[in-house]
Design a protein around this motif. Structure first.
Motif, short mmCIF file in Angstrom:
data_model
loop_
_atom_site.label_atom_id
_atom_site.label_comp_id
_atom_site.label_asym_id
_atom_site.label_seq_id
_atom_site.Cartn_x
_atom_site.Cartn_y
_atom_site.Cartn_z
N GLU A 80 -20.69 4.66 -12.25
CA GLU A 80 -20.17 3.43 -12.80
C GLU A 80 -21.30 2.44 -13.07
O GLU A 80 -22.23 2.33 -12.27
CB GLU A 80 -19.17 2.77 -11.85
CG GLU A 80 -17.81 3.43 -11.78
CD GLU A 80 -16.82 2.60 -10.97
OE1 GLU A 80 -17.25 1.58 -10.37
OE2 GLU A 80 -15.64 2.95 -10.94
N THR A 81 -21.21 1.75 -14.18
CA THR A 81 -22.15 0.67 -14.49
C THR A 81 -21.33 -0.57 -14.84
O THR A 81 -20.42 -0.50 -15.68
CB THR A 81 -23.06 1.03 -15.67
OG1 THR A 81 -23.78 2.22 -15.36
CG2 THR A 81 -24.06 -0.10 -15.94
N THR A 82 -21.66 -1.67 -14.22
CA THR A 82 -20.98 -2.94 -14.51
C THR A 82 -21.81 -3.74 -15.49
O THR A 82 -23.00 -3.98 -15.28
CB THR A 82 -20.76 -3.75 -13.22
OG1 THR A 82 -19.94 -2.99 -12.32
CG2 THR A 82 -20.07 -5.08 -13.52
N ILE A 83 -21.18 -4.15 -16.58
CA ILE A 83 -21.82 -4.97 -17.61
C ILE A 83 -21.27 -6.39 -17.50
O ILE A 83 -20.06 -6.60 -17.62
CB ILE A 83 -21.57 -4.41 -19.03
CG1 ILE A 83 -22.02 -2.95 -19.12
CG2 ILE A 83 -22.24 -5.28 -20.07
CD1 ILE A 83 -23.49 -2.74 -18.90
N SER A 84 -22.16 -7.34 -17.23
CA SER A 84 -21.74 -8.75 -17.09
C SER A 84 -22.08 -9.52 -18.36
O SER A 84 -23.06 -9.21 -19.06
CB SER A 84 -22.45 -9.39 -15.89
OG SER A 84 -22.12 -8.71 -14.69
N TYR A 85 -21.30 -10.54 -18.64
CA TYR A 85 -21.55 -11.35 -19.84
C TYR A 85 -21.10 -12.78 -19.59
O TYR A 85 -20.25 -13.06 -18.74
CB TYR A 85 -20.82 -10.76 -21.06
CG TYR A 85 -19.33 -10.62 -20.89
CD1 TYR A 85 -18.46 -11.68 -21.22
CD2 TYR A 85 -18.76 -9.46 -20.38
CE1 TYR A 85 -17.08 -11.55 -21.06
CE2 TYR A 85 -17.39 -9.32 -20.22
CZ TYR A 85 -16.56 -10.37 -20.56
OH TYR A 85 -15.20 -10.25 -20.38
N ASP A 86 -21.69 -13.70 -20.34
CA ASP A 86 -21.35 -15.12 -20.27
C ASP A 86 -21.75 -15.73 -21.61
O ASP A 86 -22.91 -16.06 -21.85
CB ASP A 86 -22.10 -15.80 -19.12
CG ASP A 86 -21.63 -17.24 -18.89
OD1 ASP A 86 -20.81 -17.72 -19.70
OD2 ASP A 86 -22.11 -17.87 -17.92
N TYR A 87 -20.77 -15.86 -22.50
CA TYR A 87 -21.05 -16.33 -23.86
C TYR A 87 -20.27 -17.61 -24.14
O TYR A 87 -19.09 -17.74 -23.75
CB TYR A 87 -20.64 -15.28 -24.90
CG TYR A 87 -21.27 -13.92 -24.69
CD1 TYR A 87 -22.64 -13.76 -24.65
CD2 TYR A 87 -20.47 -12.79 -24.55
CE1 TYR A 87 -23.22 -12.51 -24.46
CE2 TYR A 87 -21.03 -11.53 -24.37
CZ TYR A 87 -22.40 -11.41 -24.32
OH TYR A 87 -22.96 -10.17 -24.14
N THR A 88 -20.91 -18.54 -24.80
CA THR A 88 -20.26 -19.77 -25.25
C THR A 88 -20.52 -19.93 -26.74
O THR A 88 -21.67 -20.16 -27.16
CB THR A 88 -20.79 -21.00 -24.49
OG1 THR A 88 -20.58 -20.83 -23.09
CG2 THR A 88 -20.07 -22.27 -24.96
#
Length: 588
Positions: free
Chosen positions: A196-204
């Motif tokens: 498993e690989t977790t992909i994090s994101y935070d876009y505005t």
């Protein structure tokens, strides 16, 4: 010979040098040879101890993987099945009948005239194939200039060469997304074997063009087994994910996304595999001038039956695999018809599973290799039995040969070590044994012998608690021997736990000897420390010998100079005497 002659001086200096070397250097050379021989002996012994340790490491194991849990299967020669047992299988007996072999699901197209031109199938046709827990979608590109045969060929090639691909929706590159969260990408071989690989994101208010660039960088940088790329199509962009290994699956669930990015991208896939990992296709000519396409599941059994459909276009329908045939699993009625070769009405009523009668109970499995019926036992089914064939009896028993063989290997390796030490304490016509006076070697030999002849602590007297009670005796000169092979075999067969306790209980022989042997080996072991000490002594002696030889050479040089001066004086004296004798007419 005159001592003041050149030859006389050379002989004197040589005699002096030899005398000094015999007196001062030879004793040091003897000590150096002793240390060198000790290092060689301990190096050889270290190798033998390493071999003994290897055997002890197996014998001392007391878990389920212990050598003493070795099992074997016994059954009469037959054409119907075989069986194997791994360690810790229960000693038991079974009766088996093979009633049906497992088969891979098989789907056939209708038979079509090969060279008939087809101009109505241009475009992209998408086919979905499911087998077991996995599904795959594959695109077949047709130009409208094919024949029946080339259409079948293109379908076959597309399926057999397919890779698992996940495509996002096509998005306007300039449109923006706002959100923060993470999602999970799973890549693996099956449902129990994945990473498993977790992909994090935070876009505005980030454009999808920027969002996809970031995702491509994250996925390619952090996820093994998958290649991500941004696909540009005019003003639109999309994300394409390709699984590198065709045999592996990919799962990206919207339910795992904490920020709704996957929903915006239109990605939601579970257990997606390449069609090439699920099915194998073959194009053949059943009769001259005709073509037929077969689809064979990669895995056998009812649970891996093929479920096929046209998602878009009509590639399957064109070759006779209509929706009605595929949904109802219509069997082929004749050689030229399309449909399924085998019935698969239910998990109990099908021609795909293996079927056997096991101890009177009807059993079905997906495979002909059945490893989940009896723990640590695998049954391999080979052919179907006739009514007149007798049931096959399979027994699982203790593997005496393997256990006895390992015990005999221990005896051999023990003796190689023990007698190597013992023989080097002997003084005979060839000289003094290298270990004579070596307390370290004597201590090791005593530890070896005491361990194998002593009672095993922690085992009660009503149990086997001496190695000799297994038919293994000890001779102080020769070491161990299996003096009563039948006694050892009977103990392994009738009291296997007691045999294992002799070796792998807390105070067992293997565990005790392993601890002893291990302390002598390794970079910080007794042998390494001792040989390091010997090496220091050798270095000191080499330096001392070099210094003494230098001193002898200097002394010899001084003596040579002194004698050469005397020689010169003597020559001068004799010359003067001759002169005076001639001048005086022989008066002198």
């Amino acid at each position: 010979m005159d001592i003041l002659s050149t030859s006389g001086i050379n002989q004197f200096i040589n005699s002096y040098t030899i005398s000094e070397q015999n007196k001062r250097v030879t004793p040091l050379e003897n000590r150096k040879n002793k240390y060198s021989q000790l290092n060689t002996a301990w190096s050889d012994l270290s190798s033998k101890l390493g071999s003994l340790k290897s055997v002890l490491s197996e014998l001392k194991v007391s878990t389920s993987s212990s050598i003493f849990n070795s099992r074997k299967t016994e059954f009469p020669a037959n054409d119907f099945l075989s069986a194997t047992a791994s360690k810790n299988a229960s000693v038991s007996a079974y009766t088996i009948r093979v009633n049906q072999l497992a088969k891979s699901d098989l789907v056939l197209s209708k038979t079509m005239t090969s060279d008939t031109s087809v101009g109505s199938m241009s475009g992209t046709h998408t086919v979905k194939i499911t087998s077991g827990s996995f599904s795959g979608n594959v695109d077949i590109e047709l130009t409208g200039s094919e024949t029946n045969d080339t259409i079948m060929s293109k379908i076959s090639a597309a399926i057999n060469e397919d890779s698992a691909v996940v495509n996002s929706s096509s998005l306007v590159a300039a449109n923006t997304f706002t959100g923060a969260g993470d999602f999970v990408i799973r890549i693996g071989n099956d449902e129990d074997d994945y990473t498993e690989t977790t992909i994090s994101y935070d876009y505005t208010n980030q454009s999808y063009d920027t969002v996809l660039d970031d995702l491509v960088q994250q996925i390619n940088g952090n996820t093994n087994g998958i290649t991500a790329e941004k696909v540009v199509n005019g003003a639109n962009v999309s994300l394409k994910l390709t699984v590198d290994d065709k045999e592996q699956f990919i799962t990206i669930n919207q339910a795992d996304d904490t920020g709704n990015l996957l929903s915006g991208l239109g990605i939601d896939v579970a257990n997606e595999k390449s069609t090439s990992a699920l099915v194998s296709t073959s194009l053949f000519a059943p009769t001259s001038g005709n073509s037929k396409l077969s689809f064979t599941a990669k895995e056998s059994g009812f649970d891996n039956r093929l479920i096929m459909s046209d998602v878009s276009g009509s590639a399957l329908n064109f070759i006779g695999l209509t929706n009605a045939i595929l949904t109802s699993r219509t069997q082929v009625a004749g050689d030229d018809d399309a449909g399924y070769m085998y019935t698969a009405t239910s998990s109990t009523d099908n021609e795909l599973n293996s079927k056997l009668t096991f101890n009177g109970i009807n059993i079905q499995r997906n495979s002909n290799s059945v490893d989940d019926l009896v723990t640590n036992v695998t049954f391999d089914l080979k052919s179907v039995m006739e009514v007149t064939d007798n049931d096959i009896s399979v027994g699982v028993n203790i593997d005496k040969d393997v256990i006895k063989g390992k015990v005999e290997e221990f005896v051999k390796k023990f003796n190689e070590t023990y007698t190597y030490i013992k023989n080097r304490f002997t003084t005979d016509s060839l000289g003094r044994g290298i270990f004579v006076g070596d307390t370290t070697a004597m201590s090791l030999m005593n530890k070896l012998s005491n361990t194998v002849i002593s009672k095993i602590e922690g085992i009660s007297d009503d149990k086997i608690n001496y190695l000799s009670e297994l038919g293994i005796s000890f001779d102080p000169n020769l070491g161990l021997s299996v003096s009563d092979s039948s006694k050892l075999e009977n103990a392994i067969k009738n009291t296997p736990t007691q045999v294992s306790d002799i070796f792998n209980s807390d105070s067992g022989i293997a565990k005790s000897l392993y601890t002893t042997v291990d302390s002598y080996l390794g970079a910080n072991g007794t042998i390494a420390n001792m040989t390091n000490s010997h090496d220091k002594n050798l270095n000191y002696l080499n330096d001392r010998i070099a210094a003494i030889n230098d001193s002898i050479e200097k002394s010899a040089s001084v003596l040579r100079s002194q004698y050469e001066q005397l020689q010169i004086q003597l020559i001068s004296l004799l010359s003067n005497q001759n002169f005076f004798s001639q001048s005086s007419g022989g008066f002198f």
